[in-house]
Design a protein around this motif. Structure first.
Motif, PDB file in Angstrom:
ATOM      1  N   THR A 128      -2.538 -14.418  -0.862  1.00 53.90           N
ATOM      2  CA  THR A 128      -1.602 -14.993  -1.829  1.00 53.90           C
ATOM      3  C   THR A 128      -2.035 -16.392  -2.258  1.00 53.90           C
ATOM      4  O   THR A 128      -1.513 -16.926  -3.231  1.00 53.90           O
ATOM      5  N   GLY A 129      -2.970 -17.005  -1.526  1.00 52.48           N
ATOM      6  CA  GLY A 129      -3.436 -18.348  -1.876  1.00 52.48           C
ATOM      7  C   GLY A 129      -4.137 -18.385  -3.214  1.00 52.48           C
ATOM      8  O   GLY A 129      -4.061 -19.370  -3.934  1.00 52.48           O
ATOM      9  N   HIS A 130      -4.849 -17.310  -3.580  1.00 50.64           N
ATOM     10  CA  HIS A 130      -5.482 -17.252  -4.894  1.00 50.64           C
ATOM     11  C   HIS A 130      -4.981 -16.050  -5.681  1.00 50.64           C
ATOM     12  O   HIS A 130      -5.582 -15.628  -6.647  1.00 50.64           O
ATOM     13  N   ASP A 131      -3.832 -15.535  -5.261  1.00 54.10           N
ATOM     14  CA  ASP A 131      -3.135 -14.439  -5.937  1.00 54.10           C
ATOM     15  C   ASP A 131      -3.843 -13.102  -5.782  1.00 54.10           C
ATOM     16  O   ASP A 131      -3.242 -12.063  -6.018  1.00 54.10           O
ATOM     17  N   CYS A 132      -5.120 -13.083  -5.430  1.00 53.92           N
ATOM     18  CA  CYS A 132      -5.889 -11.867  -5.133  1.00 53.92           C
ATOM     19  C   CYS A 132      -5.882 -10.851  -6.271  1.00 53.92           C
ATOM     20  O   CYS A 132      -6.439  -9.770  -6.154  1.00 53.92           O
ATOM     21  N   GLY A 133      -5.236 -11.199  -7.370  1.00 56.68           N
ATOM     22  CA  GLY A 133      -5.206 -10.300  -8.519  1.00 56.68           C
ATOM     23  C   GLY A 133      -4.067  -9.308  -8.503  1.00 56.68           C
ATOM     24  O   GLY A 133      -3.829  -8.632  -9.506  1.00 56.68           O
ATOM     25  N   TYR A 134      -3.340  -9.195  -7.389  1.00 57.47           N
ATOM     26  CA  TYR A 134      -2.315  -8.154  -7.311  1.00 57.47           C
ATOM     27  C   TYR A 134      -1.246  -8.325  -8.386  1.00 57.47           C
ATOM     28  O   TYR A 134      -0.884  -7.366  -9.070  1.00 57.47           O
ATOM     29  N   ASN A 135      -0.732  -9.537  -8.541  1.00 58.73           N
ATOM     30  CA  ASN A 135       0.348  -9.737  -9.504  1.00 58.73           C
ATOM     31  C   ASN A 135      -0.122  -9.511 -10.933  1.00 58.73           C
ATOM     32  O   ASN A 135       0.672  -9.169 -11.811  1.00 58.73           O
ATOM     33  N   ILE A 136      -1.425  -9.691 -11.159  1.00 62.62           N
ATOM     34  CA  ILE A 136      -1.990  -9.470 -12.489  1.00 62.62           C
ATOM     35  C   ILE A 136      -2.287  -7.991 -12.727  1.00 62.62           C
ATOM     36  O   ILE A 136      -2.072  -7.466 -13.816  1.00 62.62           O
ATOM     37  N   LEU A 137      -2.743  -7.316 -11.672  1.00 60.79           N
ATOM     38  CA  LEU A 137      -3.249  -5.952 -11.820  1.00 60.79           C
ATOM     39  C   LEU A 137      -2.291  -4.866 -11.327  1.00 60.79           C
ATOM     40  O   LEU A 137      -2.594  -3.682 -11.467  1.00 60.79           O
ATOM     41  N   ARG A 138      -1.154  -5.238 -10.767  1.00 61.35           N
ATOM     42  CA  ARG A 138      -0.262  -4.228 -10.188  1.00 61.35           C
ATOM     43  C   ARG A 138       0.199  -3.196 -11.212  1.00 61.35           C
ATOM     44  O   ARG A 138       0.470  -2.036 -10.864  1.00 61.35           O
ATOM     45  N   SER A 139       0.276  -3.587 -12.497  1.00 61.53           N
ATOM     46  CA  SER A 139       0.719  -2.638 -13.527  1.00 61.53           C
ATOM     47  C   SER A 139      -0.224  -1.446 -13.624  1.00 61.53           C
ATOM     48  O   SER A 139       0.196  -0.352 -14.030  1.00 61.53           O
ATOM     49  N   VAL A 140      -1.503  -1.644 -13.263  1.00 62.60           N
ATOM     50  CA  VAL A 140      -2.476  -0.548 -13.303  1.00 62.60           C
ATOM     51  C   VAL A 140      -2.073   0.554 -12.321  1.00 62.60           C
ATOM     52  O   VAL A 140      -2.216   1.748 -12.601  1.00 62.60           O
ATOM     53  N   VAL A 141      -1.529   0.142 -11.168  1.00 66.30           N
ATOM     54  CA  VAL A 141      -1.115   1.112 -10.145  1.00 66.30           C
ATOM     55  C   VAL A 141       0.319   1.571 -10.389  1.00 66.30           C
ATOM     56  O   VAL A 141       0.652   2.736 -10.164  1.00 66.30           O
ATOM     57  N   GLU A 142       1.159   0.668 -10.862  1.00 71.11           N
ATOM     58  CA  GLU A 142       2.569   1.002 -11.062  1.00 71.11           C
ATOM     59  C   GLU A 142       2.773   2.098 -12.101  1.00 71.11           C
ATOM     60  O   GLU A 142       3.763   2.838 -12.037  1.00 71.11           O
ATOM     61  N   LYS A 143       1.844   2.220 -13.036  1.00 73.60           N
ATOM     62  CA  LYS A 143       2.026   3.211 -14.107  1.00 73.60           C
ATOM     63  C   LYS A 143       2.057   4.638 -13.574  1.00 73.60           C
ATOM     64  O   LYS A 143       2.544   5.546 -14.252  1.00 73.60           O
ATOM     65  N   ASN A 144       1.552   4.842 -12.344  1.00 74.15           N
ATOM     66  CA  ASN A 144       1.580   6.185 -11.761  1.00 74.15           C
ATOM     67  C   ASN A 144       2.961   6.562 -11.232  1.00 74.15           C
ATOM     68  O   ASN A 144       3.214   7.720 -10.917  1.00 74.15           O
ATOM     69  N   GLY A 145       3.837   5.565 -11.088  1.00 75.99           N
ATOM     70  CA  GLY A 145       5.200   5.861 -10.668  1.00 75.99           C
ATOM     71  C   GLY A 145       5.359   6.160  -9.190  1.00 75.99           C
ATOM     72  O   GLY A 145       6.392   6.700  -8.776  1.00 75.99           O
ATOM     73  N   MET A 146       4.357   5.822  -8.373  1.00 73.92           N
ATOM     74  CA  MET A 146       4.437   6.085  -6.940  1.00 73.92           C
ATOM     75  C   MET A 146       4.799   4.813  -6.191  1.00 73.92           C
ATOM     76  O   MET A 146       4.631   3.704  -6.696  1.00 73.92           O
ATOM     77  N   ASP A 147       5.296   4.981  -4.968  1.00 71.28           N
ATOM     78  CA  ASP A 147       5.635   3.830  -4.145  1.00 71.28           C
ATOM     79  C   ASP A 147       4.380   3.032  -3.806  1.00 71.28           C
ATOM     80  O   ASP A 147       3.310   3.604  -3.580  1.00 71.28           O
ATOM     81  N   ILE A 148       4.527   1.707  -3.755  1.00 75.36           N
ATOM     82  CA  ILE A 148       3.418   0.819  -3.407  1.00 75.36           C
ATOM     83  C   ILE A 148       3.806   0.014  -2.166  1.00 75.36           C
ATOM     84  O   ILE A 148       4.865  -0.620  -2.123  1.00 75.36           O
ATOM     85  N   TYR A 149       2.951   0.065  -1.162  1.00 74.00           N
ATOM     86  CA  TYR A 149       3.147  -0.688   0.070  1.00 74.00           C
ATOM     87  C   TYR A 149       2.014  -1.716   0.178  1.00 74.00           C
ATOM     88  O   TYR A 149       0.876  -1.424  -0.165  1.00 74.00           O
TER      89      TYR A 149
END
Length: 219
Positions: A128-149
């Motif tokens: 989380t110190g450099h955001d690791c890209g998750y907050n920017i790229l999570r939409s790529v995974v979220e579009k599948n509509g599956m749970d994310i852990y």
């Protein structure tokens, strides 16, 4: 449920594997992706050594815990440099999110192929110190509509998605890589360490820096 775990054999993904295998009866599909898309990952020795370590951990988990599906594949090869501020609003210091975008696109592709109910992505508080890209790229995974852990969350609860996701709130709840490290058995600890401090010649090796910090200040 059926859970997909992108598995690199590092501390974060090994911790995720251990928790899902020991704390649930869910069907686990672990996939290791060979890196051929980013310059520092094209070294055959790097890929070979990492795959050997991954296979050793897989054998241990299957023999000592329970069976699961393990597959080897490749990440999509579409690297494009993509600099973003290391934290929202920062004007100095950027991080190349393009280094991990192919992985997130791989996550979505793998989900479609495996028809899993959820995916567990190996992150820890340090990411989380450099955001690791998750907050920017999570939409790529979220579009599948599956749970994310996220591996750094202390319990196996899916994180919010879309507008309900709050990166600051998630960051405040995450545990660090060394908390994950101390949670897993010693055998897995030994296998999940990527570099030998006595032989690694890369003076900017992040994994060695993490390990030296742990040995000096944490252990």
């Amino acid at each position: 449920m059926k859970i997909l775990i992108p598995f690199t054999g590092g501390i974060n993904s090994t911790y995720s594997m251990w928790k899902w295998l020991t704390e649930t009866d869910d069907e686990i599909i672990a996939r290791y992706g060979i890196d051929k898309w980013y310059p520092s990952y094209t070294d055959k020795n790097h890929n070979n050594e990492e795959l050997i370590r991954v296979q050793e951990i897989v054998l241990y988990l299957k023999s000592e815990v329970r069976d699961f599906t393990f597959e080897v594949t490749e990440w999509p090869s579409n690297y494009v440099r993509e600099e973003h501020p290391i934290r929202t609003g920062f004007k100095m210091g950027t991080w190349d999110v393009g280094k991990v975008r192919p992985r997130y696109e791989g996550y979505a592709k793998w989900q479609n192929e495996t028809k899993t109910d959820g995916i567990s992505i190996g992150l820890s508080l340090e990411n989380t110190g450099h955001d690791c890209g998750y907050n920017i790229l999570r939409s790529v995974v979220e579009k599948n509509g599956m749970d994310i852990y996220l591996g750094g969350m202390p319990d196996l609860t899916p994180v919010p998605q879309g507008d309900d996701f709050d990166w600051d709130d998630i960051s405040s709840k995450m545990i660090g890589r060394w908390e994950q490290f101390e949670y897993i058995p010693k055998e897995l600890r030994d296998m999940s360490i990527k570099c030998n401090l006595n032989t690694c010649t890369n003076t900017k090796c992040r994994d060695c820096a993490y390990q030296r910090t742990y040995e000096k200040f944490v252990d």
